[in-house]
Design a protein around this motif. Sequence first.
Motif, PDB file in Angstrom:
ATOM      1  N   PHE A 201       0.843  -1.202   0.000  1.00 23.51           N
ATOM      2  CA  PHE A 201       0.000   0.000   0.000  1.00 23.51           C
ATOM      3  C   PHE A 201       0.878   1.251   0.000  1.00 23.51           C
ATOM      4  N   ALA A 205       1.004   3.701  -3.153  1.00 26.44           N
ATOM      5  CA  ALA A 205       0.576   5.097  -3.092  1.00 26.44           C
ATOM      6  C   ALA A 205       1.607   6.010  -3.759  1.00 26.44           C
ATOM      7  N   SER A 209       1.180   8.580  -7.042  1.00 26.73           N
ATOM      8  CA  SER A 209       1.190   9.961  -6.556  1.00 26.73           C
ATOM      9  C   SER A 209       1.275  11.006  -7.660  1.00 26.73           C
ATOM     10  N   PRO A 216      -7.828   8.307  -5.250  1.00 33.19           N
ATOM     11  CA  PRO A 216      -7.988   7.320  -4.175  1.00 33.19           C
ATOM     12  C   PRO A 216      -9.373   6.687  -4.134  1.00 33.19           C
ATOM     13  N   TYR A 234      -1.109  -0.829  -5.280  1.00 35.49           N
ATOM     14  CA  TYR A 234      -2.265  -0.475  -4.453  1.00 35.49           C
ATOM     15  C   TYR A 234      -3.534  -1.139  -4.979  1.00 35.49           C
ATOM     16  N   SER A 261      -9.669   6.363   1.128  1.00 34.77           N
ATOM     17  CA  SER A 261     -10.147   6.660  -0.236  1.00 34.77           C
ATOM     18  C   SER A 261     -10.794   8.025  -0.340  1.00 34.77           C
ATOM     19  N   TRP A 266      -3.295  11.298  -4.219  1.00 34.61           N
ATOM     20  CA  TRP A 266      -2.455  10.155  -3.877  1.00 34.61           C
ATOM     21  C   TRP A 266      -1.178  10.600  -3.167  1.00 34.61           C
ATOM     22  N   SER A 267      -0.685  11.787  -3.479  1.00 31.09           N
ATOM     23  CA  SER A 267       0.525  12.277  -2.819  1.00 31.09           C
ATOM     24  C   SER A 267       0.309  12.412  -1.314  1.00 31.09           C
ATOM     25  N   VAL A 269      -1.881  10.566   0.346  1.00 26.22           N
ATOM     26  CA  VAL A 269      -1.960   9.185   0.826  1.00 26.22           C
ATOM     27  C   VAL A 269      -0.555   8.633   1.052  1.00 26.22           C
ATOM     28  N   ALA A 270       0.337   8.891   0.095  1.00 23.33           N
ATOM     29  CA  ALA A 270       1.716   8.405   0.207  1.00 23.33           C
ATOM     30  C   ALA A 270       2.391   8.963   1.454  1.00 23.33           C
ATOM     31  N   MET A 273       0.939   7.303   4.479  1.00 27.18           N
ATOM     32  CA  MET A 273       1.325   5.898   4.619  1.00 27.18           C
ATOM     33  C   MET A 273       2.664   5.756   5.343  1.00 27.18           C
TER      34      MET A 273
END
Length: 367
Positions: A201, A205, A209, A216, A234, A261, A266-267, A269-270, A273
């Motif tokens: 994951f 991500a 990104s 997401p 992912y 989500s 996504w950046s 989310v990364a 993470m």
Amino acid sequence: MPEKRLLTEDDIKLWESSETRSQLINFIETLAESVRGHENTDYELPISDSINSLMSLLQKINQIIDKYPVIADANTSRFGKIEFRDFFHDIETHSSQLIKESFHQLTDKQVNQLSTYLTQSWGDKRRIDYGSGHELNFICFLYGLAYYKQFNIKRTDSTNLVLKVFVEYLKIMRTLERKYWLEPAGSHGVWGLDDYHFLPFLFGAFQLSTHKHLKPKSIHNDEIVEMFADRYLYFGCIAFINSVKTTASLRWHSPMLDDISGVKQWSKVAEGMVKMYIAEVLNKLPIMQHFYFSKFLPCPEGVTPSIQQSDFNLNDNNEIETKLHSNHLHTGWGDCCGIKIPSAIAATQMNNNKNHHHQQPKPLPFD
């Protein structure tokens, strides 16, 4: 030989401020950054001899799985299959040999340091389970190879360590999870990302990104998930979860992923993470009490003395585990070795078998 040392919350505090932890995080972030914007097949060329040697090693491990078919009646238990112990014993016995065959330049002492991490990358022999701590062992194995200069962590090798080596490792683990019904180790239940893995994951991500169109929230679109499952880690994880938890929506059985989500980019989310991995894996005593320190991952000063200095039977794995777990109180959330948790893969397979024979509708998963 590598040894376990993190036994108390005070040990974890020393670990959190250690250079060893900092170097390990830097290594993971380097791998993650190297795949930013890359699809799974966007390898960096030329592929080095060391990457090819790692792939050869993993192929040999994959072949070992075929030596140990599941014989027990598939309908007798939803818990892990005991044939996994034969596979694990084979790896445990031959891990040093496998490393030597792939990396001839390593000394015997270096191989001995590395072999513990390779062995522990595939799960726990006694409990027949697998979780993010075992996944971390594989990263430590790669870190050790880099430390011993089997490859330079420049962009080309880093990218291929994820897109070729880690992707292949993940494929093998999915085979083991399905074949032997590995139980989740330290499952957070529905409040975890996944029953088994975290890093795909995180890496996934970073892959996404820079994507201009995928968002997401796209994980809720089955067609998009199917289309991109082989292209991005992912989405591959989401596809796997959907394949083994088929009787309810992602919102029901994976609310953490559902919450993530809702993030716009996504950046973000990364970035999240990485923070979550540090907080929920590297800083958690129930996971890190099983972490091995070694020559290339040295233990911080002041940590509890090695359990090898204790006067109990080191050949008795049950006694060692009891010693480890008696040194702190579990919180109930994220415990690593408490109540056995049956595999969702097992539940799905048993339901499929039952429905095949009796043509009955699948029950809802009130596990």
